[in-house]
Design a protein around this motif. Sequence first.
Motif, short mmCIF file in Angstrom:
data_model
loop_
_atom_site.label_atom_id
_atom_site.label_comp_id
_atom_site.label_asym_id
_atom_site.label_seq_id
_atom_site.Cartn_x
_atom_site.Cartn_y
_atom_site.Cartn_z
N PRO A 20 0.79 -1.23 0.00
CA PRO A 20 0.00 0.00 0.00
C PRO A 20 0.82 1.28 0.00
O PRO A 20 1.85 1.39 0.67
CB PRO A 20 -0.81 -0.11 1.30
N GLU A 21 0.34 2.23 -0.77
CA GLU A 21 0.87 3.58 -0.72
C GLU A 21 0.37 4.26 0.55
O GLU A 21 -0.77 4.05 0.97
CB GLU A 21 0.38 4.36 -1.94
N HIS A 47 -5.09 1.45 0.65
CA HIS A 47 -4.02 2.36 1.03
C HIS A 47 -3.82 2.34 2.54
O HIS A 47 -4.77 2.07 3.29
CB HIS A 47 -4.33 3.80 0.60
N ARG A 261 0.86 5.27 -7.87
CA ARG A 261 1.34 4.01 -7.30
C ARG A 261 1.64 3.00 -8.40
O ARG A 261 2.71 2.37 -8.41
CB ARG A 261 0.30 3.43 -6.34
#
Length: 375
Positions: A20-21, A47, A261
């Motif tokens: 995840p970003e 995220h 991303r």
Amino acid sequence: MSLPLLRGTVTPVRSPDRAPELVVLGPSLGTTTALWDAVANDLAADHRVLRYDLPGHGSSPAASQPFTVADLADAVIDLVDSVGGGPFAYAGISAGGAVGLELALRHPQRISSLAVICSAARIGSPEGWRERAERARSSGTASLVALSAERWFAPGFLDAHPAVGAPALTALLDVDDVSYALVCEALADFDARDAARDIRVPTLCAAGESDVATPPTQLEALAASIPGATYRLIEGAAHLPAIERPDVVASLLRSRLGGMRVRREVLGDAHVDRASAGITAETADFQNFITRYAWGEIWSRPTLARRDRSLLTLAALITGNHQHELAMHVRAALTNGLSRDEIAEAIMHTAVYAGVPAANSAFETAKRVFAELDD
């Protein structure tokens, strides 16, 4: 000046199969992390979300010494580093938006995308902020509840949704009076109008349709001053759209997050960082277009696997004889799981339809990329 200490809460991603970003969400003056509850819950599907409180708000300790908005931006970096560091996407409302502008100016290498919501390069007037600071010190934040109710929400919202809006006003009562005043004084001195033109981070500027604190015209002007920035109007909202229209805010943020991303995952951080560093006023729109549409809309669609998209991309680039882009996507194809033999087979197949000269040039490009990777 004294660097304030900020505290926050991390909402982990709910999809364990994703890398995840990190998304950082910044608050408006007088609010807490609860401002972002609904939006954070939406974004946490894919995220990792960090929300923070301003000094003397929520979980952040009270401040007693003056600080600037730039100091708050540095404190956000410290907080991010305490939970793992690295680049992150940032969105902030009002004071949180001002912090976002300072982050983009002071720490551009850390910001993958920026959303400035119901904010401005200069919010209000220095005199107005200092008057409010004095009121907070002399009469407490309780004296600001009625004013905040008028400015935070669109007409009729509190009557129609009391259970949604009232908790934010109640939280204002618990904000430390001195800390509130110090944030006011930091905003009195904040002015990024000239510096905004130097921002090279992909930026969204969003305004609440009924916002009187930071009217839509201010967000339009801010977007016009930042190369490549996008402007959006959030209908049915005033100054706190994360409470009033969380569905719209989450959708706006998602349109900015996924593309960067995916772009980084496919092309690599080094390539994207080089592209970001080279953004100019003339190329910013194009870079944002690539991120939003090529990577956020097309490459993010689930119907085809990334290796399949790489095969299609290689064929298209070979046909068009776009050798520079082909080299980049040969590397991307390896990242996406294609072997060197499969890439060679793709070039061989394309020769039948695109022509032998195009395939010959493509083999030369692929050989050069493979040799560079073997060095």
